[in-house]
Design a protein around this motif. Structure first.
Motif, PDB file in Angstrom:
ATOM      1  N   THR A   5       2.570   1.437   9.231  1.00 26.52           N
ATOM      2  CA  THR A   5       1.430   0.947   8.465  1.00 26.52           C
ATOM      3  C   THR A   5       1.257   1.826   7.262  1.00 26.52           C
ATOM      4  O   THR A   5       1.659   2.972   7.237  1.00 26.52           O
ATOM      5  CB  THR A   5       0.150   0.972   9.305  1.00 26.52           C
ATOM      6  OG1 THR A   5      -0.074   2.307   9.758  1.00 26.52           O
ATOM      7  CG2 THR A   5       0.252   0.029  10.487  1.00 26.52           C
ATOM      8  N   THR A   6       0.631   1.271   6.257  1.00 25.13           N
ATOM      9  CA  THR A   6       0.401   2.035   5.038  1.00 25.13           C
ATOM     10  C   THR A   6      -1.025   2.478   4.988  1.00 25.13           C
ATOM     11  O   THR A   6      -1.918   1.798   5.474  1.00 25.13           O
ATOM     12  CB  THR A   6       0.709   1.180   3.795  1.00 25.13           C
ATOM     13  OG1 THR A   6      -0.044  -0.013   3.886  1.00 25.13           O
ATOM     14  CG2 THR A   6       2.185   0.859   3.728  1.00 25.13           C
ATOM     15  N   GLN A  10      -1.995   3.636  -0.227  1.00 23.56           N
ATOM     16  CA  GLN A  10      -0.661   3.117  -0.500  1.00 23.56           C
ATOM     17  C   GLN A  10      -0.567   1.597  -0.333  1.00 23.56           C
ATOM     18  O   GLN A  10       0.524   1.042  -0.383  1.00 23.56           O
ATOM     19  CB  GLN A  10       0.360   3.794   0.423  1.00 23.56           C
ATOM     20  CG  GLN A  10       0.492   5.300   0.169  1.00 23.56           C
ATOM     21  CD  GLN A  10       1.442   5.940   1.149  1.00 23.56           C
ATOM     22  OE1 GLN A  10       1.599   5.476   2.269  1.00 23.56           O
ATOM     23  NE2 GLN A  10       2.079   7.009   0.729  1.00 23.56           N
ATOM     24  N   LYS A  11      -1.693   0.936  -0.122  1.00 20.01           N
ATOM     25  CA  LYS A  11      -1.644  -0.508   0.073  1.00 20.01           C
ATOM     26  C   LYS A  11      -1.153  -1.245  -1.164  1.00 20.01           C
ATOM     27  O   LYS A  11      -0.622  -2.354  -1.059  1.00 20.01           O
ATOM     28  CB  LYS A  11      -3.023  -1.029   0.482  1.00 20.01           C
ATOM     29  CG  LYS A  11      -3.370  -0.725   1.936  1.00 20.01           C
ATOM     30  CD  LYS A  11      -4.682  -1.368   2.333  1.00 20.01           C
ATOM     31  CE  LYS A  11      -4.967  -1.135   3.812  1.00 20.01           C
ATOM     32  NZ  LYS A  11      -6.236  -1.747   4.253  1.00 20.01           N
ATOM     33  N   TRP A  12      -1.339  -0.606  -2.311  1.00 17.01           N
ATOM     34  CA  TRP A  12      -0.881  -1.264  -3.539  1.00 17.01           C
ATOM     35  C   TRP A  12       0.629  -1.440  -3.561  1.00 17.01           C
ATOM     36  O   TRP A  12       1.151  -2.305  -4.256  1.00 17.01           O
ATOM     37  CB  TRP A  12      -1.330  -0.460  -4.760  1.00 17.01           C
ATOM     38  CG  TRP A  12      -0.923   0.979  -4.724  1.00 17.01           C
ATOM     39  CD1 TRP A  12      -1.624   2.008  -4.193  1.00 17.01           C
ATOM     40  CD2 TRP A  12       0.286   1.547  -5.241  1.00 17.01           C
ATOM     41  NE1 TRP A  12      -0.949   3.187  -4.334  1.00 17.01           N
ATOM     42  CE2 TRP A  12       0.231   2.936  -4.987  1.00 17.01           C
ATOM     43  CE3 TRP A  12       1.399   1.021  -5.908  1.00 17.01           C
ATOM     44  CZ2 TRP A  12       1.245   3.795  -5.355  1.00 17.01           C
ATOM     45  CZ3 TRP A  12       2.414   1.888  -6.276  1.00 17.01           C
ATOM     46  CH2 TRP A  12       2.338   3.256  -5.998  1.00 17.01           C
ATOM     47  N   ARG A  14       2.368  -2.720  -1.266  1.00 19.53           N
ATOM     48  CA  ARG A  14       2.664  -4.036  -0.708  1.00 19.53           C
ATOM     49  C   ARG A  14       2.690  -5.111  -1.782  1.00 19.53           C
ATOM     50  O   ARG A  14       3.369  -6.140  -1.627  1.00 19.53           O
ATOM     51  CB  ARG A  14       1.627  -4.395   0.357  1.00 19.53           C
ATOM     52  CG  ARG A  14       1.671  -3.512   1.598  1.00 19.53           C
ATOM     53  CD  ARG A  14       0.423  -3.675   2.449  1.00 19.53           C
ATOM     54  NE  ARG A  14       0.128  -5.080   2.724  1.00 19.53           N
ATOM     55  CZ  ARG A  14      -1.007  -5.486   3.299  1.00 19.53           C
ATOM     56  NH1 ARG A  14      -1.935  -4.598   3.638  1.00 19.53           N
ATOM     57  NH2 ARG A  14      -1.204  -6.769   3.516  1.00 19.53           N
ATOM     58  N   PHE A  56       7.365 -11.614  -1.398  1.00 22.78           N
ATOM     59  CA  PHE A  56       6.038 -11.196  -0.950  1.00 22.78           C
ATOM     60  C   PHE A  56       5.689 -11.821   0.396  1.00 22.78           C
ATOM     61  O   PHE A  56       5.235 -11.133   1.326  1.00 22.78           O
ATOM     62  CB  PHE A  56       4.993 -11.574  -1.996  1.00 22.78           C
ATOM     63  CG  PHE A  56       3.584 -11.302  -1.569  1.00 22.78           C
ATOM     64  CD1 PHE A  56       3.076 -10.009  -1.608  1.00 22.78           C
ATOM     65  CD2 PHE A  56       2.772 -12.340  -1.125  1.00 22.78           C
ATOM     66  CE1 PHE A  56       1.764  -9.764  -1.202  1.00 22.78           C
ATOM     67  CE2 PHE A  56       1.467 -12.088  -0.719  1.00 22.78           C
ATOM     68  CZ  PHE A  56       0.963 -10.789  -0.755  1.00 22.78           C
ATOM     69  N   LEU A  59       7.929 -10.268   3.215  1.00 26.33           N
ATOM     70  CA  LEU A  59       7.547  -8.903   3.595  1.00 26.33           C
ATOM     71  C   LEU A  59       6.246  -8.879   4.387  1.00 26.33           C
ATOM     72  O   LEU A  59       6.119  -8.155   5.372  1.00 26.33           O
ATOM     73  CB  LEU A  59       7.416  -8.026   2.340  1.00 26.33           C
ATOM     74  CG  LEU A  59       8.709  -7.728   1.578  1.00 26.33           C
ATOM     75  CD1 LEU A  59       8.423  -6.862   0.360  1.00 26.33           C
ATOM     76  CD2 LEU A  59       9.739  -7.043   2.480  1.00 26.33           C
ATOM     77  N   GLU A  60       5.281  -9.705   3.976  1.00 26.18           N
ATOM     78  CA  GLU A  60       4.020  -9.759   4.704  1.00 26.18           C
ATOM     79  C   GLU A  60       4.204 -10.357   6.090  1.00 26.18           C
ATOM     80  O   GLU A  60       3.581  -9.921   7.067  1.00 26.18           O
ATOM     81  CB  GLU A  60       2.983 -10.559   3.917  1.00 26.18           C
ATOM     82  CG  GLU A  60       2.458  -9.851   2.679  1.00 26.18           C
ATOM     83  CD  GLU A  60       1.743  -8.564   3.013  1.00 26.18           C
ATOM     84  OE1 GLU A  60       0.819  -8.583   3.848  1.00 26.18           O
ATOM     85  OE2 GLU A  60       2.129  -7.513   2.454  1.00 26.18           O
ATOM     86  N   ARG A  63       5.915  -7.739   8.191  1.00 24.33           N
ATOM     87  CA  ARG A  63       4.954  -6.678   8.492  1.00 24.33           C
ATOM     88  C   ARG A  63       4.005  -7.103   9.606  1.00 24.33           C
ATOM     89  O   ARG A  63       3.732  -6.343  10.541  1.00 24.33           O
ATOM     90  CB  ARG A  63       4.166  -6.328   7.231  1.00 24.33           C
ATOM     91  CG  ARG A  63       3.088  -5.269   7.420  1.00 24.33           C
ATOM     92  CD  ARG A  63       2.405  -4.951   6.099  1.00 24.33           C
ATOM     93  NE  ARG A  63       1.306  -4.021   6.302  1.00 24.33           N
ATOM     94  CZ  ARG A  63       0.084  -4.352   6.660  1.00 24.33           C
ATOM     95  NH1 ARG A  63      -0.214  -5.639   6.830  1.00 24.33           N
ATOM     96  NH2 ARG A  63      -0.849  -3.444   6.840  1.00 24.33           N
ATOM     97  N   TYR A 148      14.477  -4.101   5.963  1.00 24.07           N
ATOM     98  CA  TYR A 148      13.075  -3.842   6.314  1.00 24.07           C
ATOM     99  C   TYR A 148      12.963  -3.439   7.785  1.00 24.07           C
ATOM    100  O   TYR A 148      12.215  -2.508   8.133  1.00 24.07           O
ATOM    101  CB  TYR A 148      12.251  -5.092   6.035  1.00 24.07           C
ATOM    102  CG  TYR A 148      10.767  -4.917   6.228  1.00 24.07           C
ATOM    103  CD1 TYR A 148       9.939  -4.592   5.157  1.00 24.07           C
ATOM    104  CD2 TYR A 148      10.175  -5.084   7.478  1.00 24.07           C
ATOM    105  CE1 TYR A 148       8.571  -4.426   5.322  1.00 24.07           C
ATOM    106  CE2 TYR A 148       8.811  -4.921   7.662  1.00 24.07           C
ATOM    107  CZ  TYR A 148       8.020  -4.597   6.578  1.00 24.07           C
ATOM    108  OH  TYR A 148       6.671  -4.427   6.754  1.00 24.07           O
ATOM    109  N   HIS A 152      11.664   0.021   9.373  1.00 27.22           N
ATOM    110  CA  HIS A 152      10.572  -0.018  10.347  1.00 27.22           C
ATOM    111  C   HIS A 152      10.941   0.746  11.619  1.00 27.22           C
ATOM    112  O   HIS A 152      10.156   1.558  12.123  1.00 27.22           O
ATOM    113  CB  HIS A 152      10.248  -1.467  10.686  1.00 27.22           C
ATOM    114  CG  HIS A 152       9.224  -1.615  11.779  1.00 27.22           C
ATOM    115  ND1 HIS A 152       7.874  -1.584  11.531  1.00 27.22           N
ATOM    116  CD2 HIS A 152       9.364  -1.760  13.123  1.00 27.22           C
ATOM    117  CE1 HIS A 152       7.217  -1.717  12.677  1.00 27.22           C
ATOM    118  NE2 HIS A 152       8.099  -1.825  13.651  1.00 27.22           N
TER     119      HIS A 152
END
Length: 364
Positions: A5-6, A10-12, A14, A56, A59-60, A63, A148, A152
């Protein structure tokens, strides 16, 4: 365990990562179709927006799925949040996770990519035959999904390793702190028994000496109580404690025990674990023959930048002058501060030498 998790800061990432990933994916797709020469003309075209959006969403999705797996099947059963909780490693699941997570990521990539690409070609470009393009998109973004997944898995195992290592270090430190507290708080029952016995014998015959005896005995145990939460004290304080201890012991041994020290003033401000010298004196007296003809003369001197505890040793029969147990106990207390600072006992021509490590605390 939520291993990948970020943080809020650091969420930016994503929202930024899909742009380079989408751009690279677009270049790879152009390379496959041998149309890279169109890149400069179509850099801001609709296709680039599609690849970035696809990156995007992929990746989401990855995640969310992988974090869900970590919550449902954590690598460690419990997080170290309270003193009562333990970290237990679920080893049998590790190899299975290494295989399943990349495969699951590849499956998620195939589903998400196929769905979005189908919508784009059928409803935006109005093209029904796009099997080749679908294979290319799935290949490119399948590689992204596997990378990814590898990241992870790596970060998850790294987090578990750090968590277990932290637990081990905390347990080790707790054990060392316990040893340190036990050493500082130990009360020699023999010293207390002998002290009270000697006090009874002198209280009527020598009341003034009895009063001094009580003062010094109280100083010893008050020192222990006052420093029960203190890790280090000045050498000057330790020598004052030793002086009181010798006064108590010499009532029984008729001044046959003497401690001399001629240390520079700067050494008196150095730090030592409370009760170190007094513990050595008590151990020495208990294991030695002490009388008027065989007194104990202890000398504290400096040798090779260390404090040396030196005396002539007359061991009792059966003990062979071995004070190993007590030195080991003190060394466990010293190991709380440094593995390199340990007490070492040596014998030279009936002379007992014990080095006593000191600490210098730098004031900021």
């Amino acid at each position: 365990m939520k291993a990948f998790t970020t943080s809020k800061q650091q969420k930016w990432l994503r929202f930024i990562l899909p742009f380079p990933i989408g751009a690279v994916g677009y270049i790879l797709i152009l390379l496959v179709f041998d149309t890279l020469n169109q890149f400069s003309a179509n850099f801001f075209s609709q296709e680039v927006v599609v690849t970035v959006f696809l990156a995007f969403v992929l990746l989401e999705s990855l995640r969310a799925v992988l974090n869900g797996i970590d919550k449902r099947y954590p690598l460690i059963e419990k997080m170290l949040t309270t003193e009562s909780e333990e970290v237990s490693d679920k080893g049998p699941n590790h190899s299975l996770r290494i295989v399943l997570i990349p495969l699951l990521s590849l499956l998620v990539s195939f589903i998400v990519t196929s769905f979005l690409v189908s919508i784009y070609f059928r409803f935006v470009l109005i093209i029904s035959d796009f099997n080749t393009e679908l294979i290319v998109f799935n290949g490119v973004y399948g590689v992204v999904a596997i990378l990814y997944a590898i990241i992870h898995v790596s970060t998850s195992f790294l987090a578990v390793h750090k968590q277990i290592h932290y637990k081990q270090e905390k347990d080790l430190r707790k054990g060392l702190e316990t040893d340190l507290e036990k050493f500082k708080m130990q009360i020699n029952p023999q010293l207390l028994y002998d002290g009270l016995e000697n006090l009874i014998s002198i209280v009527h015959a020598q009341p003034r000496l009895a009063e001094q005896f009580i003062n010094h005995l109280s100083r010893i145990y008050r020192y222990n109580l006052d420093n029960r939460h203190v890790e280090l004290v000045d050498l000057k304080q330790e020598l004052a404690l030793s002086s009181s201890l010798l006064h108590v012991l010499n009532v029984k041994y008729k001044n046959a025990i003497c401690l001399k020290s001629d240390l520079p003033d700067e050494w008196l401000s150095r730090q030592i674990i409370p009760c170190t010298i007094s513990a050595l004196i008590q151990e020495l007296v208990e294991r030695s023959i002490v009388n008027d003809f065989q007194p104990i003369n202890i000398m504290l001197e400096i040798k090779e930048a260390e404090l040396m505890f030196v005396c002539k040793h007359n061991p009792k029969i059966g003990l062979n002058g071995n004070s190993e147990w007590n030195l080991n106990f003190i060394n466990r207390a010293y190991s709380f501060f440094s593995e390199n600072k340990q007490l070492v006992i040596t014998h030279h021509n009936q002379q007992l030498h014990i080095n006593i490590p000191l600490f210098e605390i730098e004031e900021e």
